[in-house]
Design a protein around this motif. Structure first.
Motif, PDB file in Angstrom:
ATOM      1  N   SER A 100       0.779  -1.124   0.098  1.00  0.00           N
ATOM      2  CA  SER A 100      -0.053  -0.070  -0.026  1.00  0.00           C
ATOM      3  C   SER A 100       0.888   1.250   0.041  1.00  0.00           C
ATOM      4  CB  SER A 100      -0.777   0.018   1.324  1.00  0.00           C
ATOM      5  OG  SER A 100      -0.133  -0.224   2.258  1.00  0.00           O
ATOM      6  N   THR A 101       0.427   2.445  -0.487  1.00  0.00           N
ATOM      7  CA  THR A 101       0.787   3.721  -0.453  1.00  0.00           C
ATOM      8  C   THR A 101       0.255   4.505   0.844  1.00  0.00           C
ATOM      9  OG1 THR A 101      -0.979   4.581  -1.604  1.00  0.00           O
ATOM     10  CG2 THR A 101       1.092   3.797  -2.751  1.00  0.00           C
ATOM     11  N   TYR A 160      -4.153   6.265   4.239  1.00  0.00           N
ATOM     12  CA  TYR A 160      -4.986   7.220   4.553  1.00  0.00           C
ATOM     13  C   TYR A 160      -6.615   6.958   4.237  1.00  0.00           C
ATOM     14  CZ  TYR A 160      -7.395  11.782   4.744  1.00  0.00           C
ATOM     15  OH  TYR A 160      -8.042  12.799   5.271  1.00  0.00           O
ATOM     16  N   ALA A 161      -6.637   6.692   3.158  1.00  0.00           N
ATOM     17  CA  ALA A 161      -8.035   6.441   2.555  1.00  0.00           C
ATOM     18  C   ALA A 161      -8.797   5.450   3.261  1.00  0.00           C
ATOM     19  CB  ALA A 161      -7.962   6.121   0.914  1.00  0.00           C
ATOM     20  N   THR A 162      -7.913   4.049   3.594  1.00  0.00           N
ATOM     21  CA  THR A 162      -8.374   3.039   4.311  1.00  0.00           C
ATOM     22  C   THR A 162      -8.842   3.424   5.593  1.00  0.00           C
ATOM     23  OG1 THR A 162      -6.905   1.709   3.103  1.00  0.00           O
ATOM     24  CG2 THR A 162      -7.877   0.737   5.501  1.00  0.00           C
ATOM     25  N   SER A 163      -7.939   4.350   6.417  1.00  0.00           N
ATOM     26  CA  SER A 163      -8.180   4.841   7.552  1.00  0.00           C
ATOM     27  C   SER A 163      -9.627   5.647   7.931  1.00  0.00           C
ATOM     28  CB  SER A 163      -7.243   5.794   8.360  1.00  0.00           C
ATOM     29  OG  SER A 163      -7.342   6.071   9.631  1.00  0.00           O
ATOM     30  N   SER A 170     -20.842  -6.070   2.090  1.00  0.00           N
ATOM     31  CA  SER A 170     -20.639  -5.247   0.794  1.00  0.00           C
ATOM     32  C   SER A 170     -19.045  -5.097   1.155  1.00  0.00           C
ATOM     33  CB  SER A 170     -21.044  -3.923   0.869  1.00  0.00           C
ATOM     34  OG  SER A 170     -20.842  -3.183   2.040  1.00  0.00           O
ATOM     35  N   SER A 171     -18.424  -4.905  -0.143  1.00  0.00           N
ATOM     36  CA  SER A 171     -16.691  -4.975  -0.133  1.00  0.00           C
ATOM     37  C   SER A 171     -16.427  -3.504  -0.521  1.00  0.00           C
ATOM     38  CB  SER A 171     -16.254  -6.049  -0.905  1.00  0.00           C
ATOM     39  OG  SER A 171     -16.799  -7.341  -0.338  1.00  0.00           O
ATOM     40  N   VAL A 172     -15.121  -3.066  -0.057  1.00  0.00           N
ATOM     41  CA  VAL A 172     -14.668  -1.652  -0.375  1.00  0.00           C
ATOM     42  C   VAL A 172     -13.122  -2.252  -0.785  1.00  0.00           C
ATOM     43  CG1 VAL A 172     -13.734   0.428   0.330  1.00  0.00           C
ATOM     44  CG2 VAL A 172     -15.770  -0.348   1.437  1.00  0.00           C
ATOM     45  N   VAL A 173     -12.831  -1.922  -2.028  1.00  0.00           N
ATOM     46  CA  VAL A 173     -11.347  -2.245  -2.660  1.00  0.00           C
ATOM     47  C   VAL A 173     -10.701  -0.771  -2.383  1.00  0.00           C
ATOM     48  CG1 VAL A 173      -9.837  -3.090  -4.285  1.00  0.00           C
ATOM     49  CG2 VAL A 173     -12.238  -4.071  -3.925  1.00  0.00           C
ATOM     50  N   VAL A 174      -9.582  -0.689  -1.715  1.00  0.00           N
ATOM     51  CA  VAL A 174      -8.950   0.597  -1.536  1.00  0.00           C
ATOM     52  C   VAL A 174      -7.818   0.833  -2.569  1.00  0.00           C
ATOM     53  CG1 VAL A 174      -7.690   2.283  -0.160  1.00  0.00           C
ATOM     54  CG2 VAL A 174      -9.405   0.645   0.790  1.00  0.00           C
ATOM     55  N   ILE A 231     -16.375   5.634  -4.780  1.00  0.00           N
ATOM     56  CA  ILE A 231     -16.368   6.426  -3.471  1.00  0.00           C
ATOM     57  C   ILE A 231     -15.385   7.481  -3.208  1.00  0.00           C
ATOM     58  CG2 ILE A 231     -18.025   4.704  -2.258  1.00  0.00           C
ATOM     59  CD1 ILE A 231     -15.504   3.775  -0.835  1.00  0.00           C
ATOM     60  N   LEU A 232     -15.906   8.533  -2.587  1.00  0.00           N
ATOM     61  CA  LEU A 232     -14.869   9.678  -2.372  1.00  0.00           C
ATOM     62  C   LEU A 232     -14.338   9.643  -1.083  1.00  0.00           C
ATOM     63  CD1 LEU A 232     -17.157  12.528  -3.946  1.00  0.00           C
ATOM     64  CD2 LEU A 232     -15.237  11.387  -4.947  1.00  0.00           C
ATOM     65  N   ASP A 233     -15.160   9.095  -0.197  1.00  0.00           N
ATOM     66  CA  ASP A 233     -14.602   9.228   1.394  1.00  0.00           C
ATOM     67  C   ASP A 233     -15.636   8.291   2.122  1.00  0.00           C
ATOM     68  OD1 ASP A 233     -16.667  10.643   1.747  1.00  0.00           O
ATOM     69  OD2 ASP A 233     -15.471  12.458   2.017  1.00  0.00           O
ATOM     70  N   GLY A 234     -15.242   8.325   3.409  1.00  0.00           N
ATOM     71  CA  GLY A 234     -16.204   7.601   4.412  1.00  0.00           C
ATOM     72  C   GLY A 234     -17.761   8.077   4.342  1.00  0.00           C
TER      73      GLY A 234
END
Length: 408
Positions: free
Chosen positions: A169-170, A175-178, A271-275, A324-327
């Motif tokens: 990860s970068t 940051y996006a994951t958090s 549901s699933s989120v791929v970061v 998606i843009l953010d949480g």
């Protein structure tokens, strides 16, 4: 294959916590999980139609394929379903060749004893807290799951989201994951992932920091925590959440088992989120399983110059995942109401409240940690916490505090 047979009294001794009326079925499910590879649809066909114990008996007694077919027909299974893996007799013969070397009572009892030594527990489709989502896998559902951790954590998977991504990860992806995980945990959703390096690890650690519920799914036995470099993280997860596998303790992870593990992550969640994901990332495999199961798939876009985002960008471009843009955006798409802290609210905060809120950041901190980060006394920190809580800006989780809303 007769050596796998055991008397009911011996099974009750082996599984003393199980109901006497169910012990044979429970043992049979555990035996099947030790005999067949993850996702073995032919084994699933037999077990679904005949029950775990009866299906196991047909194999122990080496019943003819003709007789087994007749039993399947008598159970109400259609001819189309019976032959869904090809000509039944041939498929049955090949399956027996795969299973025969593993039909060993020692193999099953060893797994049970190893789990006991780990203070773990096993769940079967008969269990009250069996994840409902597994039923969507049909013949490919797991025969059992072997668990280390908290039973309540497993029961919470019926309100969970899978968060997966690249091992390499970068900082952007982390940051996006958090951000995404923070929003989900604040709404009491559980986070399920694979315990790997990179995005998986950030998803688990963020959830733990927020005192939320997180579950890691292994591709090998739960006595062989993988990757080894995450042994401490995975042990931390077992303290409040859970680590599970559909394979008995003693099983080694393999490429095939990782791919099959991904179907459990997709099925157990809603549901699933791929970061972040490159072209060959296992996270894309999880997304494919989620799509096949009718689950919503979301992805966070990344720079076109970043190989780590090539897979997620492609998912979005091909309409296989929702951008998606953010949480907050994710919560909106999930139909979950999100609250937002306005700049006006922040501008109205006093100096103490501002310092407390800054100290908390995206973490979940106890009062001593807040004092350390903010430079405030305990009385000052309590004063700030009280005001922030009354304004709905923070929430208490046990002895820790975290932001209750998203800031814009």
């Amino acid at each position: 294959m007769a050596e796998l047979r055991d008397s009911k009294s011996e099974l009750e001794h082996l599984l003393p916590k199980e109901d006497s009326a169910k012990v044979e079925q429970v043992f049979s499910y555990l035996a099947w999980s030790a005999v067949c590879e993850p996702g073995d649809g032919f084994a699933g066909l037999l077990v679904s139609a005949l029950g775990a114990a009866e299906a196991l008996s047909t194999e122990i007694d080496d019943e003819s394929s003709k007789l087994v077919r007749e039993k399947l027909q008598a159970s109400g299974l259609s001819t189309e379903a019976i032959d869904c893996f090809g000509i039944f007799e041939k498929a049955h013969y090949l399956a027996r060749q795969r299973w025969k070397p593993r039909f060993s009572l020692t193999r099953v009892t060893a797994g049970i004893h190893r789990l006991e030594n780990l203070k773990g527990f096993a769940l079967t489709p008969q269990s009250s807290i069996w994840p409902r989502g597994f039923e969507d896998l049909g013949f490919h559902r797991p025969m059992a799951i072997w668990v280390r951790g908290n039973p309540e954590s497993i029961s919470k998977l019926n309100n969970s989201v899978a968060v997966v991504g690249s091992r390499g990860s970068t900082s952007y992806g982390e940051y996006a994951t958090s951000s995404v995980v923070t929003s989900l945990v604040e709404k009491n959703l559980s986070i399920i992932s694979g315990g790997a390096y990179g995005i998986d690890a950030v998803a688990h650690r963020t959830t733990l920091a927020l005192r939320g519920n997180t579950v890691a799914v292994m591709a090998g036995g739960v006595d062989r925590l993988y990757p080894p470099g995450h042994a401490d993280l995975l042990k931390r997860i077992t303290e409040t959440g859970a680590v599970f596998s559909e394979l008995p303790p003693g099983s080694s992870p393999s490429k095939w088992r990782f791919l099959q593990r991904n179907r459990l992550i997709a099925a157990a969640s809603q549901s699933s989120v791929v970061v972040e994901a490159n072209w060959r990332s296992g996270a894309l495999n999880t997304a494919s399983h989620a799509t096949a199961l009718g689950r919503e798939v979301f992805a966070i876009p990344g720079p076109i110059s970043s190989p780590r985002s090539a897979g997620t960008n492609k998912l979005i471009a091909d309409s296989r995942a929702q951008l998606i843009l953010d949480g907050k955006d994710l919560l909106d798409r999930l139909g979950i109401e999100s609250q937002v802290i306005s700049k006006k609210q922040l501008e109205g905060l006093g100096a103490i409240e501002t310092r407390v809120l800054d100290a908390i950041g995206f973490d979940s901190l106890e009062i001593a940690e807040i004092c350390l980060e903010s430079g405030l006394t305990r009385d000052e920190a309590r004063f700030g916490l009280g005001n922030l809580e009354s304004n709905g800006l923070i929430a208490r989780r046990g002895n820790a505090w975290s932001k209750s809303q998203t800031t814009v």
